[in-house]
Enzyme design. Sequence first.
Site, mmCIF file in Angstrom:
data_model
loop_
_atom_site.group_PDB
_atom_site.id
_atom_site.type_symbol
_atom_site.label_atom_id
_atom_site.label_comp_id
_atom_site.label_asym_id
_atom_site.label_seq_id
_atom_site.Cartn_x
_atom_site.Cartn_y
_atom_site.Cartn_z
ATOM 1 N N ASP A 1 0.820 -1.224 -0.053
ATOM 2 C CA ASP A 1 0.023 -0.088 -0.015
ATOM 3 C C ASP A 1 0.769 1.324 0.081
ATOM 4 O O ASP A 1 0.424 2.229 -0.415
ATOM 5 C CB ASP A 1 -1.053 -0.057 1.346
ATOM 6 C CG ASP A 1 -2.240 -1.115 0.891
ATOM 7 O OD1 ASP A 1 -2.353 -1.564 -0.170
ATOM 8 O OD2 ASP A 1 -2.924 -0.997 2.158
ATOM 9 N N GLY A 2 2.007 1.169 0.627
ATOM 10 C CA GLY A 2 3.051 2.402 0.598
ATOM 11 C C GLY A 2 3.357 2.793 -0.707
ATOM 12 O O GLY A 2 3.253 4.035 -0.945
ATOM 13 N N ASN B 1 -4.764 8.588 2.345
ATOM 14 C CA ASN B 1 -5.226 8.027 3.683
ATOM 15 C C ASN B 1 -5.478 9.082 4.739
ATOM 16 O O ASN B 1 -6.497 8.861 5.047
ATOM 17 C CB ASN B 1 -3.988 6.992 3.944
ATOM 18 C CG ASN B 1 -4.243 5.628 3.474
ATOM 19 O OD1 ASN B 1 -5.163 5.321 2.945
ATOM 20 N ND2 ASN B 1 -3.165 4.925 3.857
ATOM 21 N N ARG C 1 -5.695 16.835 24.802
ATOM 22 C CA ARG C 1 -4.361 16.559 25.152
ATOM 23 C C ARG C 1 -4.054 15.129 24.707
ATOM 24 O O ARG C 1 -4.635 14.354 24.925
ATOM 25 C CB ARG C 1 -4.125 16.761 26.632
ATOM 26 C CG ARG C 1 -4.365 18.119 27.056
ATOM 27 C CD ARG C 1 -3.822 18.221 28.514
ATOM 28 N NE ARG C 1 -2.364 17.940 28.752
ATOM 29 C CZ ARG C 1 -1.692 17.596 29.847
ATOM 30 N NH1 ARG C 1 -2.486 17.210 31.034
ATOM 31 N NH2 ARG C 1 -0.673 17.684 29.976
ATOM 32 N N ASP D 1 -1.014 12.725 21.970
ATOM 33 C CA ASP D 1 0.428 12.767 21.224
ATOM 34 C C ASP D 1 -0.011 13.167 19.852
ATOM 35 O O ASP D 1 1.079 13.216 18.999
ATOM 36 C CB ASP D 1 0.809 11.305 21.145
ATOM 37 C CG ASP D 1 1.507 10.911 22.598
ATOM 38 O OD1 ASP D 1 1.580 11.569 23.445
ATOM 39 O OD2 ASP D 1 1.892 9.630 22.723
ATOM 40 N N ALA E 1 -5.853 2.334 8.082
ATOM 41 C CA ALA E 1 -4.311 2.607 8.072
ATOM 42 C C ALA E 1 -4.033 2.919 9.765
ATOM 43 O O ALA E 1 -4.461 2.330 10.526
ATOM 44 C CB ALA E 1 -3.868 3.302 7.291
ATOM 45 N N TYR E 2 -3.386 4.135 9.630
ATOM 46 C CA TYR E 2 -2.963 4.484 10.959
ATOM 47 C C TYR E 2 -4.020 4.698 12.012
ATOM 48 O O TYR E 2 -4.127 4.506 13.132
ATOM 49 C CB TYR E 2 -2.068 5.844 10.753
ATOM 50 C CG TYR E 2 -1.279 6.544 11.814
ATOM 51 C CD1 TYR E 2 -1.178 5.707 13.222
ATOM 52 C CD2 TYR E 2 -0.634 7.542 11.852
ATOM 53 C CE1 TYR E 2 -0.420 6.114 14.176
ATOM 54 C CE2 TYR E 2 0.230 8.167 12.836
ATOM 55 C CZ TYR E 2 0.130 7.325 14.161
ATOM 56 O OH TYR E 2 0.869 7.892 15.332
#
Length: 287
Positions: A66-67, A137, A165, A167, A179-180
């Site tokens: 996929d990348g 994506n 708050r 990351d 995905a992510y």
Amino acid sequence: MKFAIVANTERKEAVLLAKELTGWLDSKRVSYVLESLSAEKLGIGPSAKIDDLNRICDIFISLGGDGTLLLASHYSETKPVLGINVGHLGFLTEFNKDEMIGAVEKVLDGSYSIHNRTQLEATTMCNGREQRMCALNDVVIEKGTYPRIPTFVIRLDGELLGSYRADGIIIATSTGSTAYSMSAGGPIIAPKSSVFVITPICPHMLTVRPIVISDDKVIEVSVDAQAGEFPLNCDGRITRMLQPQETVTVKKSNDLINLVANEERDYCEILRTKLLWGREHASSQPE
């Protein structure tokens, strides 16, 4: 018709497929151009820089995962991308290696169909000028090396949604939901759904959850912090570092990504196989 070929030469199988494909195209006297880095590692020509391929070719072929397809689609703009999967099962790459030649034949005789996929468009101001970036994506704003937990302020159509708050913040299309965003706890969304999902990364409060919104919304994200620089990623590519209080505007792009479709591909089966759904039940069935 002229093909642009982009291969992940870090994978041995992609290298072998590229040689098989170019040999077959040569035998059929079909024109092609390899992305220059791929051509250098393969020792095959002709070649061109990846940002020139869109100008000189009609359709892209991606050999990898996929990348690799995301990379090809970034440079293809609106031209079709034929994704050949190498290695692990991909969500975006429509064909496996055994289907490669048959898929190319369908493209050559015009008997193929297209899946249109929505993109995100992210806009920032850089040195007084607008900088626009697209992502199939996701668009991700992260804390990077900032040692504390920053606050991400999100607005929808100018109205405050919340201050998180965390990351980082992921804004994903339905295509990018597997995905992510999925890894960060976001929902899986059927590919052609007209929605985006906003998924916080490791939020500090348990009440913070991903939210699914209509894709006609305009999303604004800024980082409330005293110092630091915060990476802005589009499909995994760091496009720039954001300053505290700087705003990123994300909305649906006017341009679609066109993927050559595999009509025999079953999305539900892909989910079951990729995510091992029902594996225990399946393994308990009598042979």
